[in-house]
Enzyme design. Structure first.
Site, PDB file in Angstrom:
ATOM      1  N   ASP A   7     171.280 -22.869  22.919  1.00 18.72           N
ATOM      2  CA  ASP A   7     172.542 -22.198  23.281  1.00 18.72           C
ATOM      3  C   ASP A   7     173.673 -22.869  22.514  1.00 18.72           C
ATOM      4  O   ASP A   7     173.530 -23.993  22.019  1.00 18.72           O
ATOM      5  CB  ASP A   7     172.806 -22.290  24.792  1.00 18.72           C
ATOM      6  CG  ASP A   7     174.087 -21.553  25.202  1.00 18.72           C
ATOM      7  OD1 ASP A   7     174.318 -20.437  24.691  1.00 18.72           O
ATOM      8  OD2 ASP A   7     174.873 -22.089  25.996  1.00 18.72           O
ATOM      9  N   CYS A  70     171.246 -17.598  24.473  1.00 18.51           N
ATOM     10  CA  CYS A  70     172.654 -17.340  24.172  1.00 18.51           C
ATOM     11  C   CYS A  70     172.749 -15.871  23.779  1.00 18.51           C
ATOM     12  O   CYS A  70     172.129 -15.451  22.792  1.00 18.51           O
ATOM     13  CB  CYS A  70     173.092 -18.235  23.010  1.00 18.51           C
ATOM     14  SG  CYS A  70     174.771 -17.909  22.441  1.00 18.51           S
ATOM     15  N   GLU A 162     182.829 -25.288  29.287  1.00 18.25           N
ATOM     16  CA  GLU A 162     182.497 -26.399  28.375  1.00 18.25           C
ATOM     17  C   GLU A 162     183.419 -27.595  28.624  1.00 18.25           C
ATOM     18  O   GLU A 162     182.997 -28.738  28.504  1.00 18.25           O
ATOM     19  CB  GLU A 162     182.613 -25.953  26.906  1.00 18.25           C
ATOM     20  CG  GLU A 162     181.502 -25.013  26.446  1.00 18.25           C
ATOM     21  CD  GLU A 162     180.134 -25.705  26.307  1.00 18.25           C
ATOM     22  OE1 GLU A 162     180.070 -26.802  25.751  1.00 18.25           O
ATOM     23  OE2 GLU A 162     179.140 -25.111  26.779  1.00 18.25           O
ATOM     24  N   CYS A 194     176.154 -13.410  29.570  1.00 17.16           N
ATOM     25  CA  CYS A 194     176.415 -14.678  28.882  1.00 17.16           C
ATOM     26  C   CYS A 194     175.750 -15.735  29.738  1.00 17.16           C
ATOM     27  O   CYS A 194     175.926 -15.736  30.976  1.00 17.16           O
ATOM     28  CB  CYS A 194     177.914 -14.941  28.789  1.00 17.16           C
ATOM     29  SG  CYS A 194     178.323 -16.630  28.266  1.00 17.16           S
ATOM     30  N   HIS A 196     176.352 -18.734  30.201  1.00 15.08           N
ATOM     31  CA  HIS A 196     177.249 -19.634  30.937  1.00 15.08           C
ATOM     32  C   HIS A 196     177.622 -19.044  32.309  1.00 15.08           C
ATOM     33  O   HIS A 196     177.961 -19.791  33.224  1.00 15.08           O
ATOM     34  CB  HIS A 196     178.559 -19.871  30.163  1.00 15.08           C
ATOM     35  CG  HIS A 196     178.450 -20.842  29.022  1.00 15.08           C
ATOM     36  ND1 HIS A 196     177.736 -20.587  27.884  1.00 15.08           N
ATOM     37  CD2 HIS A 196     178.992 -22.092  28.856  1.00 15.08           C
ATOM     38  CE1 HIS A 196     177.843 -21.619  27.056  1.00 15.08           C
ATOM     39  NE2 HIS A 196     178.589 -22.546  27.628  1.00 15.08           N
TER      40      HIS A 196
HETATM   41  N1  DGL Z   1     176.044 -18.897  26.489  1.00 19.38           N
HETATM   42  C1  DGL Z   1     176.546 -18.135  25.376  1.00 19.38           C
HETATM   43  C2  DGL Z   1     176.175 -16.668  25.579  1.00 19.38           C
HETATM   44  O1  DGL Z   1     175.234 -16.390  26.313  1.00 19.38           O
HETATM   45  C3  DGL Z   1     177.995 -18.451  25.196  1.00 19.38           C
HETATM   46  C4  DGL Z   1     178.541 -18.059  23.888  1.00 19.38           C
HETATM   47  C5  DGL Z   1     179.756 -18.811  23.441  1.00 19.38           C
HETATM   48  O2  DGL Z   1     179.596 -19.954  23.020  1.00 19.38           O
HETATM   49  O3  DGL Z   1     180.856 -18.215  23.455  1.00 19.38           O
HETATM   50  O4  DGL Z   1     176.758 -15.775  25.021  1.00 19.38           O
END
Ligand code: DGL
Length: 270
Positions: A7, A70, A162, A194, A196
């Site tokens: 990710d 990701c 983050e 996403c 996150h």
């Molecule tokens: N976890 C990533 C996703 O699933 C985040 C992407 C990012 O860094 O903006 O899209």
């Protein structure tokens, strides 16, 4: 034997946690490109270059199979990497398809023509790059007809997570949900597109209300990986141990990861 999980940062840990619980005898090497997160505000070529570098690092670790945990990388890079040809014996899988199969009530690999499904109004929450790619809508159109998708680009949420600023992440999620509900007042389902966002799943559910079914990827990807490894046992890879790699500040990333997963996680420099 190890499978790679990649990710841009900490979000893929939601997938790592689920796959590690589902497959306790498989080792996983996690790679977080925290130094370059967020990917969601980068253009597709940039995301492709960063994803290629991360995936080759995981191949070097002996992970023949790499999960792009990701969505932004899955949207911008997966198809181009596969079309460009992968080295002999190496595989890369994304995280969209298990989510869309769950939404459209399909079993793995059911490639029958698109059909009507129960959900009619779907809210998609994802990064700006994933929303711009329209990859979810494309994958959905292969499997379902008559589904109206309203997408909300959730700027700022990945950066806040983050940075460990969960108060800001909470406020941003609520404001993105409000914006979505102004465009689609009564979604049947919401997709957290996403990796996150499962870290904020309770906030999404609370802001959306109990009538909206929230789909998040971690558990779905774990089931799908378990199924894949039964069919392809040779793809468990040649790595020997589980480990966590980051391009960012390893002690800082370790602290955040430990707080998110509520178990000690130690990252080392990638
Ligand atoms: N976890 C990533 C996703 O699933 C985040 C992407 C990012 O860094 O903006 O899209």
């Amino acid at each position: 034997m190890a499978v790679g999980v990649f990710d841009s940062g900490l979000g893929g840990l939601t997938v790592l946690d689920a796959v590690a619980k589902r497959l306790p005898d498989v080792d996983f090497v996690y790679y977080g490109d925290n130094a370059n997160a967020p990917y969601g505000v980068r253009d597709a070529d940039d995301v492709l270059a960063l994803t290629r570098a991360a995936v080759s690092r995981l191949w070097d670790e002996g992970c023949d199979l790499v999960i792009l945990a990701c969505n932004t990388a899955s949207a911008a890079a997966l198809r181009r990497m596969q079309e460009g040809g992968l080295p002999e014996g190496k595989r890369v899988l994304g995280v969209f398809v298990p989510l869309i199969e769950a939404l459209t009530e399909r079993d793995w690999g059911d490639n029958s023509p698109p059909r009507e499904v129960d959900v009619k109004h779907v809210a998609l929450f994802a990064t700006p790059a994933t929303v711009a790619s329209r990859a979810f809508q494309r994958e959905l159109a292969f499997r379902a007809i008559g589904v109206d998708v309203e997408a909300q680009a959730c700027g700022g949420v990945v950066d806040a997570i983050e940075d460990g600023d969960m108060i800001l992440a909470d406020a941003l999620v609520r404001s993105h949900v409000d914006a979505l509900l102004r465009k689609m007042p009564e979604p049947d389902a919401a997709m957290l597109g996403c990796t996150h966002y499962p870290l904020m799943e309770e906030v999404f559910q609370e802001a959306l209300g109990t009538k909206v079914r929230v789909f998040s990827q971690a558990g779905l990807v774990a089931e799908s990986l378990a199924d894949y490894l039964i069919r392809h046992p040779n793809m468990r890879g040649g790595g020997a141990v589980s480990k966590f790699l980051t391009t960012g500040d390893a002690p800082k990333v370790s602290n955040r990861a430990t707080a998110f997963l509520r178990r000690k996680i130690i990252f080392e420099a990638a």
